[in-house]
Design an enzyme around this catalytic site. Sequence first.
Site, PDB file in Angstrom:
ATOM      1  N   GLY A 287     -22.034  -2.800   3.399  1.00 26.72           N
ATOM      2  CA  GLY A 287     -21.742  -2.899   1.973  1.00 26.72           C
ATOM      3  C   GLY A 287     -22.422  -4.089   1.315  1.00 26.72           C
ATOM      4  O   GLY A 287     -23.368  -4.649   1.866  1.00 26.72           O
TER       5      GLY A 287
ATOM      6  N   LEU B 295     -24.213  -3.784  -1.323  1.00 24.04           N
ATOM      7  CA  LEU B 295     -25.517  -3.115  -1.237  1.00 24.04           C
ATOM      8  C   LEU B 295     -26.551  -3.747  -2.166  1.00 24.04           C
ATOM      9  O   LEU B 295     -26.238  -4.150  -3.281  1.00 24.04           O
ATOM     10  CB  LEU B 295     -25.346  -1.629  -1.570  1.00 24.04           C
ATOM     11  CG  LEU B 295     -24.374  -0.872  -0.667  1.00 24.04           C
ATOM     12  CD1 LEU B 295     -24.292   0.591  -1.092  1.00 24.04           C
ATOM     13  CD2 LEU B 295     -24.780  -0.970   0.806  1.00 24.04           C
ATOM     14  N   HIS B 296     -27.770  -3.809  -1.669  1.00 22.38           N
ATOM     15  CA  HIS B 296     -28.911  -4.276  -2.459  1.00 22.38           C
ATOM     16  C   HIS B 296     -30.044  -3.281  -2.259  1.00 22.38           C
ATOM     17  O   HIS B 296     -29.884  -2.263  -1.571  1.00 22.38           O
ATOM     18  CB  HIS B 296     -29.295  -5.699  -2.052  1.00 22.38           C
ATOM     19  CG  HIS B 296     -29.497  -5.875  -0.570  1.00 22.38           C
ATOM     20  ND1 HIS B 296     -30.468  -5.207   0.151  1.00 22.38           N
ATOM     21  CD2 HIS B 296     -28.822  -6.627   0.343  1.00 22.38           C
ATOM     22  CE1 HIS B 296     -30.410  -5.549   1.416  1.00 22.38           C
ATOM     23  NE2 HIS B 296     -29.403  -6.399   1.570  1.00 22.38           N
TER      24      HIS B 296
ATOM     25  N   SER C  85     -31.054  -9.704   1.430  1.00 22.45           N
ATOM     26  CA  SER C  85     -29.951  -9.777   2.380  1.00 22.45           C
ATOM     27  C   SER C  85     -28.670 -10.017   1.593  1.00 22.45           C
ATOM     28  O   SER C  85     -28.683 -10.745   0.596  1.00 22.45           O
ATOM     29  CB  SER C  85     -30.178 -10.940   3.354  1.00 22.45           C
ATOM     30  OG  SER C  85     -28.964 -11.279   4.007  1.00 22.45           O
TER      31      SER C  85
ATOM     32  N   LYS D 251     -35.601  -5.128   8.839  1.00 25.13           N
ATOM     33  CA  LYS D 251     -35.112  -6.475   8.533  1.00 25.13           C
ATOM     34  C   LYS D 251     -34.363  -7.064   9.737  1.00 25.13           C
ATOM     35  O   LYS D 251     -34.525  -8.235  10.068  1.00 25.13           O
ATOM     36  CB  LYS D 251     -34.199  -6.400   7.309  1.00 25.13           C
ATOM     37  CG  LYS D 251     -33.247  -7.547   7.100  1.00 25.13           C
ATOM     38  CD  LYS D 251     -33.983  -8.765   6.617  1.00 25.13           C
ATOM     39  CE  LYS D 251     -33.073  -9.883   6.175  1.00 25.13           C
ATOM     40  NZ  LYS D 251     -31.954 -10.166   7.029  1.00 25.13           N
TER      41      LYS D 251
ATOM     42  N   ARG E 221     -26.444 -11.836   2.471  1.00 24.62           N
ATOM     43  CA  ARG E 221     -26.124 -13.259   2.633  1.00 24.62           C
ATOM     44  C   ARG E 221     -26.911 -14.150   1.667  1.00 24.62           C
ATOM     45  O   ARG E 221     -26.571 -15.323   1.516  1.00 24.62           O
ATOM     46  CB  ARG E 221     -26.359 -13.701   4.081  1.00 24.62           C
ATOM     47  CG  ARG E 221     -25.357 -13.083   5.052  1.00 24.62           C
ATOM     48  CD  ARG E 221     -25.392 -13.747   6.419  1.00 24.62           C
ATOM     49  NE  ARG E 221     -24.263 -13.346   7.238  1.00 24.62           N
ATOM     50  CZ  ARG E 221     -24.281 -12.378   8.162  1.00 24.62           C
ATOM     51  NH1 ARG E 221     -25.390 -11.706   8.389  1.00 24.62           N
ATOM     52  NH2 ARG E 221     -23.192 -12.082   8.851  1.00 24.62           N
TER      53      ARG E 221
ATOM     54  N   HIS F 114     -30.816  -1.916   1.302  1.00 24.89           N
ATOM     55  CA  HIS F 114     -29.950  -0.810   1.723  1.00 24.89           C
ATOM     56  C   HIS F 114     -30.357   0.485   1.005  1.00 24.89           C
ATOM     57  O   HIS F 114     -30.432   1.550   1.615  1.00 24.89           O
ATOM     58  CB  HIS F 114     -28.488  -1.092   1.362  1.00 24.89           C
ATOM     59  CG  HIS F 114     -27.888  -2.288   2.021  1.00 24.89           C
ATOM     60  ND1 HIS F 114     -27.507  -3.408   1.319  1.00 24.89           N
ATOM     61  CD2 HIS F 114     -27.564  -2.538   3.319  1.00 24.89           C
ATOM     62  CE1 HIS F 114     -26.980  -4.295   2.156  1.00 24.89           C
ATOM     63  NE2 HIS F 114     -27.004  -3.803   3.367  1.00 24.89           N
TER      64      HIS F 114
END
Length: 283
Positions: free
Chosen positions: A31, A33-34, A185, A149, A187, A37
């Site tokens: 989840g 999401l970017h 990412s 990735k 993160r 994804h």
Amino acid sequence: MERVASKEEVRQAVLAAKREGKRVALVPTMGALHDGHLSLVRAACERADYVVVSIFVNPTQFGPGEDFEAYPRDLDRDMQLLRAEGADLLFTPSTASMYAADAQVEVAPGPLGTLWEGAIRPGHFAGVCTVVSKLFNIVLSDLAFFGEKDFQQLTIIKRMVCDLDFPVRVVPCPIVREPDGLALSSRNAYLSPDERRAATVLYRALRTAETLALGGEHDVALIAEAMRECVAEEPLATLDYAAVVDPATLVEPATLDRPARAIIAARLGATRLIDNMQLTTGA
Ligand code: AMP
């Protein structure tokens, strides 16, 4: 797009799609999401007739002191994005439904799981292999899409599918980057503005390796050292590792006489980022 939380509902939906002769794809995610994804979802929509996306922040792949609790979660936004891409089914299992309180059996990643990320995050790839095996068994898709990735993860999952005879075809997808090269990412959201600027050092180090390789440099140790020097020049970054590895064994070759992968991991403050790039040898 329908959203289901139980294994039984996913199984029924996928069975119905298969009965209609549809080719089924799975895109496993955690989840937040970017576009990275979503590139997997797009690739899945192109190659399959029925696309299942899973969102599950898998506790067993986080170590003690890692960011499981803080990991970004935004289901409403994720659902909007997935609808816009044309995904067919969203699977959002609960932790309790994925892991029985008395569960004991895990899938061991083998030696590949002890290298690089596995050395720094013990147990991480056992968590990944176990949850991905479970998702494969629940969804029974024909195809499964994974991003380059997470290159070590992709290598281990390909190995697992081969070694354990999972009847699924793994489809690797290229890394999606920001315009300045930073790999997308979930993160990245943790980075302060200064850390965000400094984070491009991973990409710059990988490009340094790529340029050396294309220029005919065959000395793997020298290429890895050039990547480390690049990161050392960025005061906000702390390197975990930078290496050139064989894409299947993840071991460093003596010389660059065939395509290899440059891999890198560094910390920007409290945020750990990983990235990688294919290296092809020059003339
Ligand atoms: P995650 O939600 O981090 O578990 O990632 C789910 C899937 O998306 C994995 O297969 C990742 O490799 C893939 N992915 C994450 N970021 C990117 C990116 N920047 N480009 C391509 N794939 C990505």
